[in-house]
Design a protein around this motif. Structure first.
Motif, PDB file in Angstrom:
ATOM      1  N   ALA A   1      -4.373   0.475   1.185  1.00 52.99           N
ATOM      2  CA  ALA A   1      -4.522  -0.643   1.432  1.00 52.99           C
ATOM      3  C   ALA A   1      -5.351  -1.937  -0.131  1.00 52.99           C
ATOM      4  O   ALA A   1      -5.179  -3.180  -0.424  1.00 52.99           O
ATOM      5  CB  ALA A   1      -5.278  -1.122   2.723  1.00 52.99           C
TER       6      ALA A   1
ATOM      7  N   HIS B   1       8.249   2.133   6.246  1.00 58.51           N
ATOM      8  CA  HIS B   1       6.977   2.355   4.938  1.00 58.51           C
ATOM      9  C   HIS B   1       5.844   1.844   6.402  1.00 58.51           C
ATOM     10  O   HIS B   1       6.387   0.868   6.804  1.00 58.51           O
ATOM     11  CB  HIS B   1       6.927   1.935   3.935  1.00 58.51           C
ATOM     12  CG  HIS B   1       6.198   2.209   3.003  1.00 58.51           C
ATOM     13  ND1 HIS B   1       5.898   3.343   2.853  1.00 58.51           N
ATOM     14  CD2 HIS B   1       4.758   1.734   2.297  1.00 58.51           C
ATOM     15  CE1 HIS B   1       3.780   3.020   1.603  1.00 58.51           C
ATOM     16  NE2 HIS B   1       4.065   2.135   2.450  1.00 58.51           N
TER      17      HIS B   1
ATOM     18  N   TYR C   1       1.392   0.915   6.949  1.00 60.82           N
ATOM     19  CA  TYR C   1      -0.101   1.065   6.365  1.00 60.82           C
ATOM     20  C   TYR C   1      -0.534   0.950   7.024  1.00 60.82           C
ATOM     21  O   TYR C   1      -1.236   0.191   7.290  1.00 60.82           O
ATOM     22  CB  TYR C   1       0.756   0.199   4.623  1.00 60.82           C
ATOM     23  CG  TYR C   1       0.677  -1.161   5.539  1.00 60.82           C
ATOM     24  CD1 TYR C   1      -0.063  -2.387   5.392  1.00 60.82           C
ATOM     25  CD2 TYR C   1       2.522  -1.861   4.745  1.00 60.82           C
ATOM     26  CE1 TYR C   1      -0.160  -3.772   5.634  1.00 60.82           C
ATOM     27  CE2 TYR C   1       2.094  -2.784   5.160  1.00 60.82           C
ATOM     28  CZ  TYR C   1       2.010  -3.787   6.133  1.00 60.82           C
ATOM     29  OH  TYR C   1       1.806  -5.401   5.741  1.00 60.82           O
ATOM     30  N   HIS C   2      -2.116   0.754   5.757  1.00 61.66           N
ATOM     31  CA  HIS C   2      -2.816   0.335   6.913  1.00 61.66           C
ATOM     32  C   HIS C   2      -3.678  -1.048   7.128  1.00 61.66           C
ATOM     33  O   HIS C   2      -3.253  -1.836   6.233  1.00 61.66           O
ATOM     34  CB  HIS C   2      -4.203   0.913   6.118  1.00 61.66           C
ATOM     35  CG  HIS C   2      -5.751   1.270   6.768  1.00 61.66           C
ATOM     36  ND1 HIS C   2      -6.432   0.046   7.362  1.00 61.66           N
ATOM     37  CD2 HIS C   2      -6.455   2.520   7.755  1.00 61.66           C
ATOM     38  CE1 HIS C   2      -7.767   0.781   7.684  1.00 61.66           C
ATOM     39  NE2 HIS C   2      -7.293   1.687   8.495  1.00 61.66           N
TER      40      HIS C   2
ATOM     41  N   PRO D   1       0.678  -1.242  -0.221  1.00 57.99           N
ATOM     42  CA  PRO D   1       0.163   0.072   0.377  1.00 57.99           C
ATOM     43  C   PRO D   1       0.658   1.145  -0.203  1.00 57.99           C
ATOM     44  O   PRO D   1       1.880   1.417   1.115  1.00 57.99           O
ATOM     45  CB  PRO D   1      -0.663  -0.123   1.324  1.00 57.99           C
ATOM     46  CG  PRO D   1      -0.575  -1.953   1.271  1.00 57.99           C
ATOM     47  CD  PRO D   1       0.016  -1.775   0.924  1.00 57.99           C
ATOM     48  N   GLN D   2       0.413   2.315  -0.724  1.00 57.84           N
ATOM     49  CA  GLN D   2       1.207   3.072  -1.169  1.00 57.84           C
ATOM     50  C   GLN D   2       1.394   4.784  -0.302  1.00 57.84           C
ATOM     51  O   GLN D   2       2.380   5.185   0.306  1.00 57.84           O
ATOM     52  CB  GLN D   2       0.803   4.204  -2.197  1.00 57.84           C
ATOM     53  CG  GLN D   2       1.259   3.654  -3.370  1.00 57.84           C
ATOM     54  CD  GLN D   2       0.806   4.112  -4.436  1.00 57.84           C
ATOM     55  OE1 GLN D   2       0.124   5.191  -4.529  1.00 57.84           O
ATOM     56  NE2 GLN D   2       1.371   3.900  -5.882  1.00 57.84           N
ATOM     57  N   ASP D   3       0.145   3.808   1.097  1.00 56.28           N
ATOM     58  CA  ASP D   3       0.573   5.076   2.095  1.00 56.28           C
ATOM     59  C   ASP D   3      -0.062   4.344   2.814  1.00 56.28           C
ATOM     60  O   ASP D   3      -1.139   3.185   3.238  1.00 56.28           O
ATOM     61  CB  ASP D   3      -0.319   6.643   1.959  1.00 56.28           C
ATOM     62  CG  ASP D   3      -1.184   6.451   1.393  1.00 56.28           C
ATOM     63  OD1 ASP D   3      -2.379   5.968   1.478  1.00 56.28           O
ATOM     64  OD2 ASP D   3      -1.837   7.236  -0.028  1.00 56.28           O
ATOM     65  N   MET D   4      -0.653   5.152   4.435  1.00 56.35           N
ATOM     66  CA  MET D   4      -1.766   4.651   5.361  1.00 56.35           C
ATOM     67  C   MET D   4      -2.756   4.243   5.482  1.00 56.35           C
ATOM     68  O   MET D   4      -3.935   4.512   6.668  1.00 56.35           O
ATOM     69  CB  MET D   4      -1.822   5.029   6.508  1.00 56.35           C
ATOM     70  CG  MET D   4       0.209   4.739   6.850  1.00 56.35           C
ATOM     71  SD  MET D   4       0.921   5.805   8.454  1.00 56.35           S
ATOM     72  CE  MET D   4       0.128   5.150   9.598  1.00 56.35           C
TER      73      MET D   4
END
Length: 432
Positions: free
Chosen positions: A188, A222, A224-225, A180-183
């Motif tokens: 996700a 890094h 992620y969610h 996943p690129q972010d949180m």
């Protein structure tokens, strides 16, 4: 003895890990004489706050009096015994406790010496379990930007080029799927969708997916969610693919929960633990797995399905004593709730970094905070400059390239948190 004397002796005989030794022609090597709590002390009396828990292992402070006591008690009873055909009380007690603490359904413990070795165990065990069920599944999937250790199998399933590139001809087959690129929950779901597309095409070949739940440690912290973990668990169950959760770093409260998988209410097929397992005292790791996987190896000897894997110090009694003492502290001192208060303070201290022009972003999961810098070429070795600044101010920071992170022992005080984050702030500010 002083710093200079020990440095000279060291450089004559030692080759240090993850180090270009030529750097030490100019970079100070720090000889540590003793340590207590969050502080390291060199031979000249200089103190350094251990803001990274000595490579993420020390959770209750150096020379913790309770853990010291329990190791000393064990030392007078049994230091080690072969774990093939023999057993001892410390390893049995530790295994019973881990089975109760970890996600429901993980019922068997297999021990090794360190995180990388435990990853090797999980990879081999996954492949072998499928083989015992007459399935040839010899490909592993991992996440992009992942890191799982530096032994051959563990390195194979990682995706940090700095560690992996040189050894490509030696590595086993693996495929990377997007992280996943972010949180966000959207990121996700998008990454999980990509993994399912891969499974639709190659599930008959894939033995397992291995991932670091919530935080990719050496992958620049890094994050992620948790939704990604939930979805990957569902996908693995549908396609007969094992899920290996590498909680070597995030286990034992680092993510905010005792185990990161618990935040998503999932049970992996293999849970890999090390680092904080012994409170940072002694090398020990464990792979927990299900009764179903255990049963696939359980047969008459003549059927040749046994898991013939071993390490000389498997289940070492002193290490298990340290681990049991560590779990005692978790039970007696309400550690997870205390950590949430500490994490809240870290979050507040993190806010000021956003105002710096050379900061791209900040992020946090539990007791891990990260500050990502922008505008620097890797050749500038910005992380090294932050490291050196920190040492001058009495703080051990060890950035991952352009990412400055904080992962202190859980016993750190409010004033000590303020100091480590203020020193990092000043170091980053001095670079702009």
């Amino acid at each position: 003895m002083n710093n200079e004397e020990l440095k000279k002796r060291d450089l004559a005989v030692l080759w240090h890990p993850c180090t270009q030794m030529k750097d030490h022609e100019t970079l100070p090597l720090i000889p540590i004489k003793k340590a207590h709590g969050v502080y390291l002390e060199d031979f000249d009396g200089n103190l350094y706050i251990d803001a990274i828990s000595s490579w993420w292992v020390n959770i209750f402070g150096h020379t913790n009096s309770y853990i010291n006591k329990k190791i000393k008690e064990q030392l007078d009873t049994l230091e080690h015994v072969i774990l093939a055909g023999f057993t001892h009380e410390q390893v049995v007690r530790l295994s019973e406790r881990l089975v109760k603490l970890t996600p429901k359904g993980l019922e068997k413990c297999f021990y090794a010496d360190n995180g990388s070795s435990a990853v090797e165990v999980a990879l081999k065990m996954s492949f072998h379990a499928h083989k015992n069920n007459l399935k040839e599944k010899n490909i592993f999937v991992s996440l992009k930007n992942s890191y799982h250790g530096e032994t051959i199998g563990a390195l194979s399933v990682g995706d940090v080029e700095l560690y992996k590139e040189t050894y490509k001809p030696l590595l086993i087959q693996s495929i990377q799927t997007p992280v996943p690129q972010d949180m966000s929950i959207e990121a996700a779901r998008e990454a999980a969708s990509e993994f399912e597309k891969l499974c639709e095409k190659r599930a008959t070949e894939i033995s397992a997916i291995i991932l670091e739940p919530l935080i990719q440690g050496a992958g620049y912290m890094h994050m992620y969610h948790k939704e990604f973990l939930t979805l990957v668990r569902e996908i693995c169950s549908r396609y007969d693919i094992h899920l290996i959760a590498d909680e070597v770093m995030v286990g034992f409260g680092r993510s905010g929960e005792m185990f990161a998988c618990s935040s998503a209410n999932i049970t992996p097929d293999f849970l890999v633990l090390s680092k904080g397992l012994t409170g940072g005292y002694l090398p020990l790791s464990v792979v927990l797995t299900t009764d179903e996987i255990y049963a696939s190896f359980y047969c008459d000897y003549s059927e040749n399905r046994a898991f013939l894997h071993s390490h000389s110090y498997t289940g070492n009694a002193l290490a298990c004593a340290a681990a049991n003492a560590t779990l005692d502290i978790f039970e007696d001192e309400n550690v997870i709730e205390k950590n949430k208060e500490t994490a809240k303070q870290m979050q507040e201290e993190l806010l000021k970094f956003k105002a710096l022009k050379n900061v791209l972003s900040t992020r946090q999961t539990g007791m891990v905070c990260a500050v990502e810098l922008k505008g620097y070429d890797p050749k500038e070795r910005i992380g090294l400059k932050v490291y050196e600044y920190g040492l001058k101010k009495g703080v051990l920071l060890r950035p991952l390239g352009h990412v400055v992170y904080f992962m202190p022992p859980y016993i750190i005080s409010k004033d000590e948190i303020k100091k480590i984050m203020q020193v990092a702030y000043e170091a980053i500010q001095s670079l702009s």
